[in-house]
Scaffold this motif. Structure first.
Motif, short mmCIF file in Angstrom:
data_model
loop_
_atom_site.label_atom_id
_atom_site.label_comp_id
_atom_site.label_asym_id
_atom_site.label_seq_id
_atom_site.Cartn_x
_atom_site.Cartn_y
_atom_site.Cartn_z
N HIS A 131 -2.10 14.23 -1.60
CA HIS A 131 -2.76 12.92 -1.54
C HIS A 131 -2.03 12.00 -0.56
O HIS A 131 -2.65 11.32 0.25
CB HIS A 131 -2.80 12.29 -2.93
CG HIS A 131 -3.32 10.89 -2.93
ND1 HIS A 131 -4.65 10.59 -2.74
CD2 HIS A 131 -2.68 9.69 -3.05
CE1 HIS A 131 -4.82 9.29 -2.75
NE2 HIS A 131 -3.63 8.72 -2.95
N ARG A 132 -0.71 12.00 -0.62
CA ARG A 132 0.09 11.14 0.25
C ARG A 132 -0.02 11.59 1.71
O ARG A 132 -0.06 10.77 2.62
CB ARG A 132 1.54 11.18 -0.22
CG ARG A 132 2.37 10.07 0.28
CD ARG A 132 1.84 8.80 -0.35
NE ARG A 132 2.86 7.80 -0.20
CZ ARG A 132 2.62 6.53 -0.14
NH1 ARG A 132 1.39 6.10 -0.24
NH2 ARG A 132 3.58 5.67 -0.01
N LYS A 166 -1.26 -1.39 -0.03
CA LYS A 166 -0.75 -0.03 -0.04
C LYS A 166 0.30 0.07 1.05
O LYS A 166 0.33 -0.71 1.97
CB LYS A 166 -1.87 0.97 0.26
CG LYS A 166 -2.99 0.95 -0.73
CD LYS A 166 -3.91 2.12 -0.56
CE LYS A 166 -4.74 2.14 0.68
NZ LYS A 166 -5.71 3.18 0.76
N GLU A 178 -3.33 10.38 2.97
CA GLU A 178 -3.27 8.93 3.18
C GLU A 178 -2.51 8.60 4.47
O GLU A 178 -2.92 7.75 5.25
CB GLU A 178 -2.58 8.28 1.99
CG GLU A 178 -2.64 6.77 1.99
CD GLU A 178 -2.02 6.21 0.73
OE1 GLU A 178 -0.76 6.24 0.62
OE2 GLU A 178 -2.78 5.75 -0.14
N THR A 179 -1.42 9.30 4.73
CA THR A 179 -0.64 9.08 5.93
C THR A 179 -1.44 9.48 7.17
O THR A 179 -1.46 8.75 8.17
CB THR A 179 0.68 9.89 5.87
OG1 THR A 179 1.41 9.46 4.73
CG2 THR A 179 1.51 9.68 7.12
N TYR A 212 -4.95 -2.19 4.89
CA TYR A 212 -4.31 -1.65 3.71
C TYR A 212 -4.14 -2.66 2.59
O TYR A 212 -3.26 -2.55 1.77
CB TYR A 212 -2.96 -1.01 4.08
CG TYR A 212 -3.21 0.29 4.79
CD1 TYR A 212 -3.48 1.44 4.08
CD2 TYR A 212 -3.26 0.33 6.18
CE1 TYR A 212 -3.76 2.62 4.72
CE2 TYR A 212 -3.54 1.52 6.83
CZ TYR A 212 -3.79 2.66 6.10
OH TYR A 212 -4.07 3.81 6.74
N ASP A 251 -4.64 9.56 7.47
CA ASP A 251 -5.70 8.56 7.62
C ASP A 251 -5.16 7.29 8.27
O ASP A 251 -5.78 6.71 9.16
CB ASP A 251 -6.31 8.24 6.26
CG ASP A 251 -7.51 7.32 6.37
OD1 ASP A 251 -8.38 7.60 7.22
OD2 ASP A 251 -7.57 6.34 5.60
#
Length: 177
Positions: free
Chosen positions: A96-97, A174, A100-101, A166, A103
């Protein structure tokens, strides 16, 4: 200049030259052509190369000027086809991380492509390639205050974009770390 010496120079800086050209024209094949044309120019006129104090800066200037010529000729401004030039080593992160990174980096690349030409060039040279201010002045043919202003504006625009992108609706933000 001997072929062996030329090849050493080529191997040392080809990736930096390619990244600069790619960032400027936003087209992989065009960037490859620009780097190839630049090295052909350098190879055909070895006298200028031997007179250079900073070969890397001189080569970067050639690539920058050739990229600007291409942009002027073809008005090539497509930002849609840029693939991931920045590699992120995040194997210790959760899936998931990592997503996210990735993205976040994609959003940052898109915003970077939308910056004005000189801001994008100075940001690329300083924050991505790691050049000193004096080298950037030579490559971009700008004075020191112009380099600092363009870099400040580019960083500010990217920071504002990230801050805006974010924030949750509740006001909590975030982070990418």
């Amino acid at each position: 200049m001997k072929q062996k010496d030329f090849f050493k120079i080529y191997q040392k800086i080809q990736d930096k030259l390619y990244r600069l050209a790619l960032r400027m024209v936003n087209d992989r094949s065009e960037a490859e052509d620009i780097v190839q044309d630049s090295f052909l120019k350098i190879w055909k006129d070895p006298g200028q190369l031997s007179q250079c104090r900073n070969i890397e800066a001189w080569c970067m200037r050639i690539v920058k000027n050739r990229s600007l010529d291409i942009l002027r000729q073809s008005k090539l401004r497509s930002h849609e086809n840029i693939e991931n030039e920045w590699q992120y080593e995040g194997s210790h992160q959760t899936p998931h991380r990592q997503l996210e990174t990735a993205d976040g980096l994609a959003h940052l690349r898109k915003k970077l492509c939308k910056l004005p030409e000189k801001q994008r060039l100075v940001f690329q040279l300083r924050d991505i390639e790691g050049y000193a201010y004096q080298e950037i002045e030579k490559i971009a043919e700008l004075n020191s205050s112009q380099v600092k202003v363009y870099l400040f504006r580019a960083r500010k625009a990217l920071r504002e974009h990230l801050e805006k992108s974010y924030h949750y609706e509740s006001g909590k933000s975030k982070t990418l770390s």
